[in-house]
Design an enzyme around this catalytic site. Structure first.
Site, PDB file in Angstrom:
ATOM      1  N   ASN A   1       0.656  -1.148   0.198  1.00  0.00           N
ATOM      2  CA  ASN A   1      -0.100   0.103  -0.077  1.00  0.00           C
ATOM      3  C   ASN A   1       0.518   1.445   0.049  1.00  0.00           C
ATOM      4  O   ASN A   1       2.118   1.326   0.503  1.00  0.00           O
ATOM      5  CB  ASN A   1      -1.230  -0.165   1.080  1.00  0.00           C
ATOM      6  CG  ASN A   1      -0.326  -0.394   2.681  1.00  0.00           C
ATOM      7  OD1 ASN A   1       0.872  -0.712   2.837  1.00  0.00           O
ATOM      8  ND2 ASN A   1      -0.894   0.158   3.578  1.00  0.00           N
TER       9      ASN A   1
ATOM     10  N   GLU B   1       0.323   5.105   0.498  1.00  0.00           N
ATOM     11  CA  GLU B   1      -0.555   6.400   1.234  1.00  0.00           C
ATOM     12  C   GLU B   1       0.146   7.613   0.397  1.00  0.00           C
ATOM     13  O   GLU B   1       0.797   7.795  -0.301  1.00  0.00           O
ATOM     14  CB  GLU B   1      -0.905   5.978   2.700  1.00  0.00           C
ATOM     15  CG  GLU B   1      -1.429   4.935   3.184  1.00  0.00           C
ATOM     16  CD  GLU B   1      -1.151   5.409   4.655  1.00  0.00           C
ATOM     17  OE1 GLU B   1      -0.710   5.700   5.284  1.00  0.00           O
ATOM     18  OE2 GLU B   1      -1.765   3.474   4.529  1.00  0.00           O
TER      19      GLU B   1
ATOM     20  N   CYS C   1      -4.131   0.972  -2.288  1.00  0.00           N
ATOM     21  CA  CYS C   1      -3.744  -0.518  -1.786  1.00  0.00           C
ATOM     22  C   CYS C   1      -2.951  -1.206  -2.938  1.00  0.00           C
ATOM     23  O   CYS C   1      -2.690  -1.567  -3.545  1.00  0.00           O
ATOM     24  CB  CYS C   1      -5.504  -1.456  -1.376  1.00  0.00           C
ATOM     25  SG  CYS C   1      -6.285  -0.629  -0.728  1.00  0.00           S
TER      26      CYS C   1
ATOM     27  N   GLU D   1      -2.763  -4.860  -3.076  1.00  0.00           N
ATOM     28  CA  GLU D   1      -3.765  -5.639  -3.567  1.00  0.00           C
ATOM     29  C   GLU D   1      -3.700  -4.827  -5.758  1.00  0.00           C
ATOM     30  O   GLU D   1      -3.290  -5.281  -6.659  1.00  0.00           O
ATOM     31  CB  GLU D   1      -4.842  -5.919  -3.716  1.00  0.00           C
ATOM     32  CG  GLU D   1      -5.165  -6.516  -2.148  1.00  0.00           C
ATOM     33  CD  GLU D   1      -5.491  -5.598  -1.310  1.00  0.00           C
ATOM     34  OE1 GLU D   1      -4.604  -4.807  -1.034  1.00  0.00           O
ATOM     35  OE2 GLU D   1      -5.835  -6.169  -0.141  1.00  0.00           O
TER      36      GLU D   1
ATOM     37  N   CYS E   1     -10.342  -5.492   0.158  1.00  0.00           N
ATOM     38  CA  CYS E   1     -11.374  -4.337   0.101  1.00  0.00           C
ATOM     39  C   CYS E   1     -12.495  -4.458  -0.736  1.00  0.00           C
ATOM     40  O   CYS E   1     -11.345  -5.545  -1.767  1.00  0.00           O
ATOM     41  CB  CYS E   1     -10.913  -2.334   0.588  1.00  0.00           C
ATOM     42  SG  CYS E   1     -10.182  -1.838  -1.509  1.00  0.00           S
TER      43      CYS E   1
ATOM     44  N   CYS F   1     -10.799  -3.751  -4.196  1.00  0.00           N
ATOM     45  CA  CYS F   1     -10.307  -4.172  -4.981  1.00  0.00           C
ATOM     46  C   CYS F   1     -10.148  -5.456  -5.179  1.00  0.00           C
ATOM     47  O   CYS F   1     -10.069  -5.798  -6.545  1.00  0.00           O
ATOM     48  CB  CYS F   1      -8.668  -4.529  -3.629  1.00  0.00           C
ATOM     49  SG  CYS F   1      -7.380  -3.127  -3.732  1.00  0.00           S
TER      50      CYS F   1
HETATM   51  N1  THU Z   1      -4.951  -1.412   2.769  1.00  0.00           N
HETATM   52  C1  THU Z   1      -4.811  -2.505   1.735  1.00  0.00           C
HETATM   53  O1  THU Z   1      -3.599  -2.199   1.104  1.00  0.00           O
HETATM   54  N2  THU Z   1      -5.458  -3.345   1.141  1.00  0.00           N
HETATM   55  C2  THU Z   1      -6.830  -3.857   1.560  1.00  0.00           C
HETATM   56  O2  THU Z   1      -7.004  -4.655   1.437  1.00  0.00           O
HETATM   57  C3  THU Z   1      -7.384  -2.513   3.013  1.00  0.00           C
HETATM   58  C4  THU Z   1      -6.679  -1.475   2.983  1.00  0.00           C
HETATM   59  C5  THU Z   1      -4.527  -0.016   3.287  1.00  0.00           C
HETATM   60  C6  THU Z   1      -4.662   1.085   2.735  1.00  0.00           C
HETATM   61  C7  THU Z   1      -4.267   2.004   3.555  1.00  0.00           C
HETATM   62  O3  THU Z   1      -3.276   3.005   3.413  1.00  0.00           O
HETATM   63  C8  THU Z   1      -3.848   0.819   4.864  1.00  0.00           C
HETATM   64  O4  THU Z   1      -4.236  -0.044   4.726  1.00  0.00           O
HETATM   65  C9  THU Z   1      -5.524   1.184   5.694  1.00  0.00           C
HETATM   66  O5  THU Z   1      -6.675   1.424   5.345  1.00  0.00           O
END
Ligand code: THU
Length: 139
Positions: A51, A53, A62, A64, A95, A98
């Site tokens: 991920n 940010e 994310c 994925e 999520c 994704c």
């Molecule tokens: N996140 C992912 O990378 N994948 C997921 O399936 C759930 C959420 C990340 C996004 C963000 O950087 C952090 O997790 C918190 O939501």
């Protein structure tokens, strides 16, 4: 018996370990929730993601989707399986966004999630995203 495809030589445990390595590259200074993903294509190619940010939070992507976009943009759409791990130590399922992005490349993609103790769960995407909207819905 059908011939084994190259992805079948990659075990779930291998893919989970690759996702754990990818998690080291997570950029998550805001949530501190680090995620790693690793997918294998039917041809046996592996792509990873973490991920990433952003100070403008909504621009976060994310792990994925990073992995899927890397694979597809390198010409590999035949995604067979994706493993996901997070710093939470719990099983972390993809999520909704994704799931929808994965669905574009196959309802039967296997989703593999592992917790911190190495307990691995392997489910078909169709179980995580039933009654999905996809390409066929537009035909
Ligand atoms: N996140 C992912 O990378 N994948 C997921 O399936 C759930 C959420 C990340 C996004 C963000 O950087 C952090 O997790 C918190 O939501």
């Amino acid at each position: 018996m059908e011939k084994a495809t190259p992805d079948q030589l990659v075990t779930d445990d291998d893919l989970v370990q690759t996702a754990r390595d990818a998690m080291d590259n997570a950029y998550a200074p805001y949530s501190k929730f680090r995620v790693g993903a690793a997918l294998v294509t039917r041809g046996g190619h592996i792509f990873t993601g973490a991920n990433v940010e952003n100070a403008s939070y909504g621009l976060t992507i994310c792990a994925e989707r990073v992995a899927v976009f890397k694979s597809v943009s390198e010409g590999r759409q035949d995604i067979a399986r994706i493993a996901i791990v997070s710093s939470s130590g719990e099983h972390t399922y993809p999520c909704g966004a994704c799931r929808q992005v994965l669905n574009e490349f196959g309802k039967e993609i296997r989703v593999v999630v592992a917790d911190g103790s190495g307990d691995v769960v392997n489910v078909p995407l169709s179980e995580l995203l039933p009654h999905s909207f996809g390409r066929e819905s537009l035909e």
